[in-house]
Motif scaffolding. Structure first.
Motif, PDB file in Angstrom:
ATOM      1  N   UNK A  46     -33.393-100.901 -20.224  1.00  0.00           N
ATOM      2  CA  UNK A  46     -33.885 -99.889 -19.282  1.00  0.00           C
ATOM      3  C   UNK A  46     -34.604 -98.772 -20.036  1.00  0.00           C
ATOM      4  N   UNK A  47     -35.886 -98.535 -19.758  1.00  0.00           N
ATOM      5  CA  UNK A  47     -36.598 -97.423 -20.399  1.00  0.00           C
ATOM      6  C   UNK A  47     -36.096 -96.080 -19.868  1.00  0.00           C
ATOM      7  N   UNK A  48     -35.866 -95.143 -20.786  1.00  0.00           N
ATOM      8  CA  UNK A  48     -35.264 -93.854 -20.439  1.00  0.00           C
ATOM      9  C   UNK A  48     -36.076 -92.716 -21.055  1.00  0.00           C
ATOM     10  N   UNK A  49     -36.083 -91.576 -20.365  1.00  0.00           N
ATOM     11  CA  UNK A  49     -36.644 -90.366 -20.937  1.00  0.00           C
ATOM     12  C   UNK A  49     -35.781 -89.184 -20.513  1.00  0.00           C
ATOM     13  N   UNK A  50     -35.563 -88.263 -21.464  1.00  0.00           N
ATOM     14  CA  UNK A  50     -34.696 -87.119 -21.222  1.00  0.00           C
ATOM     15  C   UNK A  50     -35.095 -85.974 -22.131  1.00  0.00           C
ATOM     16  N   UNK A  51     -34.847 -84.773 -21.653  1.00  0.00           N
ATOM     17  CA  UNK A  51     -35.050 -83.594 -22.500  1.00  0.00           C
ATOM     18  C   UNK A  51     -34.169 -83.684 -23.736  1.00  0.00           C
ATOM     19  N   UNK A  52     -33.024 -84.365 -23.609  1.00  0.00           N
ATOM     20  CA  UNK A  52     -32.116 -84.512 -24.736  1.00  0.00           C
ATOM     21  C   UNK A  52     -32.725 -85.240 -25.915  1.00  0.00           C
ATOM     22  N   UNK A  53     -33.752 -86.069 -25.677  1.00  0.00           N
ATOM     23  CA  UNK A  53     -34.417 -86.786 -26.772  1.00  0.00           C
ATOM     24  C   UNK A  53     -35.389 -85.889 -27.533  1.00  0.00           C
TER      25      UNK A  53
END
Length: 298
Positions: free
Chosen positions: A96-103
């Motif tokens: 699952x492709x994910x994006x987050x401010x945490x990265x």
């Protein structure tokens, strides 16, 4: 005074066919855990999907308290790469492709994770970060081809800058609102429904989390946080559907803590027995995914 230049025009997200927001008025109701598991359920229950193997991604828009890195076992992931055009490449785990401010945050001193790094920003900085996460991410597959059939957006709780920015700038195809049975949570659910209606975001329905606990020895549902009557009445008040009532299952919490969402776990335990609560949870989540696909296909 009237706004110069007329109203803001909503846009579609690049390489994303459908956008689904998962929101809650109140924090602590399990919204992020539901969002991650719903994303996997949408990928695995494709009866009403546009193709047999739909591409689903998840975007964490909680700028101040991102949860997706923890829930997806990506807390120690390196900073995302950029395309030649300068777009951010999502990080993939469990397919699952994910994006987050945490990265994108710097790692805390003496650690290999940004989990303890605080975001201390005012509104304008938050809006800029939200817009970058919305419009500057390349959701195409590794070959630069197919985009996403649906992007699940994990919203921050409340009705502040982030949900307002999303509702004003993006063509959101539907919103799922998560609650627990308590009145203190339902009070904020009503505010969330009103906010989405004001920014013309269609509401797929309400989802009750931690509705009841099924004792494995007696299979009797125990409504630990109160009966679901008020939740159902809230849905009826606003004329929205009840998507499902998820039981309280310890494995859901354990799966989030270890970064392997419960939707990916085996239906049977280590001893081969099937937990009745887990079985109901999976069936309910699969049903929710089916209803969401039907709604998005309209």
């Amino acid at each position: 005074m009237p706004r110069k230049g007329g109203p803001i025009q909503k846009r579609s997200l690049p390489n994303v066919t459908k956008v689904l927001a998962v929101a809650s008025g109140k924090g602590g109701v399990g919204k992020s855990t539901v969002a991650v598991n719903l994303a996997f359920a949408l990928a695995m229950n494709a009866e009403h999907a546009p193709r047999q193997r739909p591409r689903v991604g998840i975007l964490d828009l909680d700028i101040f308290g991102p949860s997706i890195p923890k829930l997806m076992a990506l807390e120690t992931a390196e900073e995302p790469q950029l395309t030649d055009a300068g777009a951010i490449v999502p990080i993939v785990n469990h397919g699952l492709p994910c994006m987050s401010m945490g990265f994108l945050l710097p790692k805390a001193p003496g650690t290999d994770s940004s989990a303890d790094t605080a975001v201390v920003w005012r509104g304008l900085m938050v809006q800029k970060a939200v817009q970058q996460l919305l419009f500057d991410v390349d959701w195409r597959d590794s070959a630069g081809g197919a985009g996403l059939d649906v992007l699940v957006i994990d919203m921050p709780p409340g009705t502040g800058d982030v949900p307002l920015t999303l509702g004003q700038l993006v063509n959101v195809d539907g919103a799922v609102i998560v609650s627990t049975p308590q009145d203190v949570a339902l009070t904020d659910v009503r505010k969330g429904v009103s906010m989405f209606q004001k920014v013309s975001v269609p509401i797929v329905g309400l989802l009750l989390n931690e509705s009841h606990f099924i004792c494995p020895s007696c299979t009797t549902p125990h409504e630990l946080f109160g009966p679901p009557a008020a939740f159902r009445a809230t849905a009826a008040q606003f004329g929205v559907d009840v998507l499902g009532e998820l039981p309280l299952v310890p494995g859901v919490s354990r799966g989030g803590d270890c970064g392997v969402p419960y939707a990916l776990h085996s239906t049977a335990g280590a001893d081969g027995t099937i937990d009745p609560g887990g079985k109901e949870w999976r069936e309910t989540m699969a049903g929710v995914a089916g209803k969401v696909w039907q709604f998005l296909s309209k």
